[in-house]
Scaffold this active site. Structure first.
Site, mmCIF file in Angstrom:
data_model
loop_
_atom_site.group_PDB
_atom_site.id
_atom_site.type_symbol
_atom_site.label_atom_id
_atom_site.label_comp_id
_atom_site.label_asym_id
_atom_site.label_seq_id
_atom_site.Cartn_x
_atom_site.Cartn_y
_atom_site.Cartn_z
ATOM 1 N N TYR A 13 0.817 -1.216 0.000
ATOM 2 C CA TYR A 13 0.000 0.000 0.000
ATOM 3 C C TYR A 13 0.852 1.269 0.000
ATOM 4 C CZ TYR A 13 -4.303 -2.598 0.593
ATOM 5 O OH TYR A 13 -5.383 -3.415 0.374
ATOM 6 N N VAL A 14 2.073 1.173 0.494
ATOM 7 C CA VAL A 14 2.944 2.351 0.493
ATOM 8 C C VAL A 14 3.868 2.335 -0.721
ATOM 9 C CG1 VAL A 14 4.805 3.545 1.724
ATOM 10 C CG2 VAL A 14 2.851 2.643 2.987
ATOM 11 N N ASP A 35 8.972 -7.350 -5.281
ATOM 12 C CA ASP A 35 8.319 -7.983 -4.135
ATOM 13 C C ASP A 35 8.512 -9.493 -4.259
ATOM 14 O OD1 ASP A 35 5.684 -6.767 -2.262
ATOM 15 O OD2 ASP A 35 6.164 -8.906 -2.237
ATOM 16 N N PRO A 94 5.119 -5.462 10.822
ATOM 17 C CA PRO A 94 3.999 -5.692 11.745
ATOM 18 C C PRO A 94 4.457 -5.727 13.201
ATOM 19 C CG PRO A 94 4.626 -7.730 10.627
ATOM 20 C CD PRO A 94 5.480 -6.651 10.057
ATOM 21 N N THR A 95 3.496 -5.642 14.097
ATOM 22 C CA THR A 95 3.825 -5.762 15.521
ATOM 23 C C THR A 95 4.288 -7.197 15.790
ATOM 24 O OG1 THR A 95 2.152 -4.108 15.998
ATOM 25 C CG2 THR A 95 2.896 -5.445 17.845
ATOM 26 N N GLU A 162 6.700 7.985 4.879
ATOM 27 C CA GLU A 162 5.590 8.349 3.997
ATOM 28 C C GLU A 162 4.394 8.761 4.843
ATOM 29 O OE1 GLU A 162 5.435 8.823 0.669
ATOM 30 O OE2 GLU A 162 3.577 9.649 1.461
ATOM 31 N N CYS A 277 -1.314 1.590 10.526
ATOM 32 C CA CYS A 277 -0.285 2.433 11.165
ATOM 33 C C CYS A 277 -0.544 2.839 12.608
ATOM 34 C CB CYS A 277 -0.101 3.703 10.353
ATOM 35 S SG CYS A 277 0.749 3.414 8.802
ATOM 36 N N ARG A 347 -6.770 -3.840 7.377
ATOM 37 C CA ARG A 347 -5.895 -4.093 8.529
ATOM 38 C C ARG A 347 -6.358 -3.296 9.755
ATOM 39 N NH1 ARG A 347 -0.162 -3.287 5.631
ATOM 40 N NH2 ARG A 347 -1.435 -1.787 4.480
ATOM 41 N N ARG A 443 -20.396 5.596 12.111
ATOM 42 C CA ARG A 443 -19.595 6.630 11.440
ATOM 43 C C ARG A 443 -20.331 7.956 11.329
ATOM 44 N NH1 ARG A 443 -14.124 5.320 10.689
ATOM 45 N NH2 ARG A 443 -14.006 3.073 10.468
HETATM 46 C C1 UDX Z 1 -2.621 7.356 8.643
HETATM 47 C C2 UDX Z 1 -2.066 8.783 8.587
HETATM 48 O O1 UDX Z 1 -3.153 9.706 8.368
HETATM 49 C C3 UDX Z 1 -1.043 8.908 7.477
HETATM 50 O O2 UDX Z 1 -0.459 10.203 7.483
HETATM 51 C C4 UDX Z 1 0.028 7.853 7.687
HETATM 52 O O3 UDX Z 1 0.950 7.897 6.609
HETATM 53 C C5 UDX Z 1 -0.570 6.456 7.785
HETATM 54 O O4 UDX Z 1 -1.567 6.427 8.810
HETATM 55 P P1 UDX Z 1 -4.436 6.000 7.260
HETATM 56 O O5 UDX Z 1 -4.341 5.019 8.378
HETATM 57 O O6 UDX Z 1 -4.308 5.515 5.867
HETATM 58 O O7 UDX Z 1 -3.313 7.123 7.423
HETATM 59 O O8 UDX Z 1 -5.842 6.767 7.322
HETATM 60 P P2 UDX Z 1 -6.425 7.923 8.265
HETATM 61 O O9 UDX Z 1 -7.230 8.832 7.400
HETATM 62 O O10 UDX Z 1 -5.399 8.576 9.089
HETATM 63 O O11 UDX Z 1 -7.460 7.159 9.194
HETATM 64 C C6 UDX Z 1 -7.047 6.251 10.202
HETATM 65 C C7 UDX Z 1 -8.249 5.764 10.996
HETATM 66 O O12 UDX Z 1 -8.790 6.806 11.815
HETATM 67 C C8 UDX Z 1 -9.414 5.284 10.119
HETATM 68 O O13 UDX Z 1 -9.973 4.118 10.680
HETATM 69 C C9 UDX Z 1 -10.395 6.440 10.180
HETATM 70 O O14 UDX Z 1 -11.722 6.044 9.962
HETATM 71 C C10 UDX Z 1 -10.181 6.925 11.606
HETATM 72 N N1 UDX Z 1 -10.565 8.340 11.785
HETATM 73 C C11 UDX Z 1 -9.880 9.331 11.162
HETATM 74 C C12 UDX Z 1 -11.620 8.663 12.630
HETATM 75 O O15 UDX Z 1 -12.252 7.784 13.227
HETATM 76 N N2 UDX Z 1 -11.931 9.981 12.809
HETATM 77 C C13 UDX Z 1 -11.273 10.990 12.191
HETATM 78 O O16 UDX Z 1 -11.603 12.171 12.410
HETATM 79 C C14 UDX Z 1 -10.208 10.647 11.327
HETATM 80 P P1 ADP Z 2 2.665 -1.304 3.561
HETATM 81 O O1 ADP Z 2 1.272 -0.874 3.942
HETATM 82 O O2 ADP Z 2 3.703 -0.844 4.550
HETATM 83 O O3 ADP Z 2 3.026 -0.974 2.149
HETATM 84 P P2 ADP Z 2 2.214 -4.081 2.770
HETATM 85 O O4 ADP Z 2 2.073 -5.292 3.631
HETATM 86 O O5 ADP Z 2 1.057 -3.609 1.949
HETATM 87 O O6 ADP Z 2 2.719 -2.903 3.739
HETATM 88 O O7 ADP Z 2 3.445 -4.285 1.761
HETATM 89 C C1 ADP Z 2 4.698 -4.775 2.084
HETATM 90 C C2 ADP Z 2 5.185 -5.680 0.963
HETATM 91 O O8 ADP Z 2 6.575 -6.006 1.202
HETATM 92 C C3 ADP Z 2 4.456 -7.024 0.839
HETATM 93 O O9 ADP Z 2 3.898 -7.140 -0.452
HETATM 94 C C4 ADP Z 2 5.566 -8.102 1.083
HETATM 95 O O10 ADP Z 2 5.425 -9.234 0.238
HETATM 96 C C5 ADP Z 2 6.831 -7.331 0.707
HETATM 97 N N1 ADP Z 2 8.075 -7.860 1.304
HETATM 98 C C6 ADP Z 2 8.318 -8.159 2.605
HETATM 99 N N2 ADP Z 2 9.602 -8.571 2.776
HETATM 100 C C7 ADP Z 2 10.207 -8.545 1.556
HETATM 101 C C8 ADP Z 2 11.524 -8.843 1.067
HETATM 102 N N3 ADP Z 2 12.508 -9.254 1.889
HETATM 103 N N4 ADP Z 2 11.760 -8.705 -0.250
HETATM 104 C C9 ADP Z 2 10.772 -8.283 -1.088
HETATM 105 N N5 ADP Z 2 9.525 -7.967 -0.690
HETATM 106 C C10 ADP Z 2 9.227 -8.095 0.606
#
Ligand code: UDX
Ligand code: ADP
Ligand code: UDX
Length: 465
Positions: A13-14, A35, A94-95, A162, A277, A347, A443
């Site tokens: 996702y990142v 990957d 992950p944790t 990011e 996150c 997640r 919500r």
């Molecule tokens: C977050 C950070 O915003 C981003 O900068 C960082 O890079 C990754 O983590 P993300 O988790 O993708 O991004 O989404 P975000 O919009 O922050 O929402 C996180 C959670 O908080 C969601 O479950 C959302 O529904 C909830 N949320 C957010 C609320 O419940 N209320 C709000 O006012 C804002």
């Molecule tokens: P994020 O939200 O941080 O991007 P994701 O779980 O969506 O996390 O993506 C992480 C990706 O990294 C997964 O697709 C996983 O297969 C890949 N990955 C993990 N370890 C390795 C590695 N050693 N080499 C290549 N890819 C990897």
């Protein structure tokens, strides 16, 4: 010399969206995303660009523009490392679910594997960029591994967290509030830093590119997420007070948000925050604080998670108590499974916790989410290991049609704020439900007056309306 080849390890996702945007904005740079997961890479390469594995508004257009031109997805990690001058590490952290730090510390296994792989392949000098959220001082671990290879290759480690939010990734990448890059205060460190700044400067105004030390950059990412999560837990804590009094959380949020010192964003009370996150980063912060003996600091931040857990449980319990203290055998429709709208990511979604709680109470659940697959819903529940897999499948069904999901239900719980929920024919949904028909709006997205006029009982977060 400017950078010509970039590689990113991790097509998630990142990594995926970030590299797609760099490739779009820098046609003169070749960007290869690698990957280990073959299915994921195949999906990024799918001829039909709407099948890419990450759903984000606008992302398929960005990928379509750059893919095959200067954006490549591959499983050949070694070749990509070999060619690249700059290597982003964007693998999952992950944790940790075992050993010391279990449940709190980040599991750096994947990061370490990446570093070792880079060390074994690299033949010339490289800039390594930490893109994943990592605990402070991870850069030094990566550096340790890389500098003890004895190959004579020199590595510079930069931290470039990011800040994109899912659902708005393309927008956030296209015009970020800021780009943060941390580097060493040595001539080589500063030169590496300049090279990365120059890449972003292709589309981000230079005054929005902040440079700091590696440590400040790493800590800033954890802090930004901790502050954001704290705002959600703060407003959610107050929502419970509102539900006991005549106050309304939407009015309170508006009233405090107009104070420019507080600001109006991120004050939406909800069933709880999710996403990959917030929880992970706060647990990480807590772990770091504890490891330095800073117990007050650790407890302070841990409370944000405790409050979030409470909010999810409270919401589920309210469903049970409103339905006369038993949901045994009752059909309850859950609208939304993703952790927020406009993403297929689940997640840490609060929906998982609410569903688990209701299954424990022996409810019969009907789930509908416009972007989440049946397989994903079951995977999320199985991962909790609360009950047998077969039991999850027997007591929870996933629907492709929201009207079917709601048919014959006692209650509906809205768990994600998808826009389409507002446009449903609620009269027809009501007609097909058992009475009294209740909507639990986790919500606060639906029109309460309209629902009440139809005949629904409505329970929202943070008000007695
Ligand atoms: C977050 C950070 O915003 C981003 O900068 C960082 O890079 C990754 O983590 P993300 O988790 O993708 O991004 O989404 P975000 O919009 O922050 O929402 C996180 C959670 O908080 C969601 O479950 C959302 O529904 C909830 N949320 C957010 C609320 O419940 N209320 C709000 O006012 C804002
Ligand atoms: P994020 O939200 O941080 O991007 P994701 O779980 O969506 O996390 O993506 C992480 C990706 O990294 C997964 O697709 C996983 O297969 C890949 N990955 C993990 N370890 C390795 C590695 N050693 N080499 C290549 N890819 C990897
Ligand atoms: C506060 C509120 O700001 C105001 O809206 C309300 O009406 C009364 O309470 P006040 O206590 O007068 O006002 O001053 P404020 O500027 O808020 O500062 C409060 C304390 O926080 C001070 O001790 C200040 O030094 C401290 N502070 C403030 C910090 O330590 N750091 C900051 O960033 C801001």
């Amino acid at each position: 010399m400017s950078v010509k080849n970039i590689c990113c390890i991790g097509a998630g996702y990142v990594g995926g969206p970030t590299m797609a945007m760099i490739a779009k904005k820098c046609p003169h740079i070749n960007v290869t995303v690698v990957d280990l997961n073959e299915a994921r890479i195949a999906a990024w390469n799918d001829e039909d660009v709407s099948n890419i594995p990450v759903y984000e508004p606008g992302l398929s257009d960005v990928v379509a523009e750059a893919r095959g031109r200067n954006l490549f997805f591959s499983t050949d990690v070694n070749s990509a490392i070999d060619i690249a001058e700059v290597i982003f590490i964007s693998v999952n952290t992950p944790t940790k679910m075992y050993g010391a730090g279990k449940g709190q510390a980040a599991d750096l296994k994947w990061i370490e594997l990446c570093a070792r792989q880079i060390a074994s392949v690299a033949k010339n000098d490289k800039i390594i960029v930490e893109k994943s959220t990592l605990p402070v001082r991870t850069a030094s671990a990566i550096k340790d591994i890389l500098t003890h290879t004895g190959s004579g290759v020199s590595f510079q480690i930069l931290s470039n967290p990011e800040f994109l939010a899912e659902g708005t990734a393309v927008e956030d990448l296209d015009s970020p509030d800021r780009v943060l890059i941390g580097g060493d205060d040595t001539p080589e460190g500063q030169e590496a830093l300049r090279k990365l700044v120059d890449i972003y400067a292709n589309w981000v105004p230079r005054d929005r590119i902040l440079t700091t030390s590696v440590w400040s950059s790493e800590l800033s990412k954890l802090t930004a997420n901790a502050f954001l999560a704290q705002r959600v837990s703060s407003i959610n804590a107050l929502s419970e007070i509102c539900e006991k009094t005549e106050a309304n959380i939407a009015e309170v949020a508006r009233a405090i948000g107009t104070d420019s010192r507080i600001g109006s964003k991120f004050l939406k009370s909800s069933v709880g925050f999710g996403g990959s996150c917030f929880q992970k980063d706060i647990l990480n912060l807590v772990y770091i604080a504890k490891s330095y003996g800073l117990n007050e600091v650790a407890n302070y931040w841990e409370q944000v998670i405790i409050m979030n857990d409470h909010q999810k449980t409270r919401f589920a319990s309210k469903i049970v108590s409103t339905l006369y203290n038993t949901v045994n055998g009752k059909k309850i429709a859950l609208l939304g499974w993703a952790f927020k709208k406009d993403t297929n990511d689940t997640r840490e979604s609060p929906a998982i916790h609410v569903a688990d709680h209701l299954l424990f109470e022996q409810a019969n659940l009907a789930v509908y989410d416009p972007k989440v697959s049946e397989e994903q819903v079951y995977n999320d529940l199985d991962y909790l290991k609360t009950r047998e897999r077969a039991e999850n499948r027997a007591n929870l069904q996933v629907y492709l049609d929201p009207y079917e999901a709601c048919k014959g239900a006692h209650a509906i719980a809205v768990l994600t704020e998808w826009d389409e929920f507002k446009t449903y024919d609620w009269k027809s949904i009501y007609n097909n439900m058992l009475k009294p028909a209740t909507v639990f709006d986790g919500r606060n997205v639906l029109d309460i007056a309209e629902l009440k006029a139809i005949g629904f009982q409505v329970r929202s977060i943070g008000s007695t309306l």
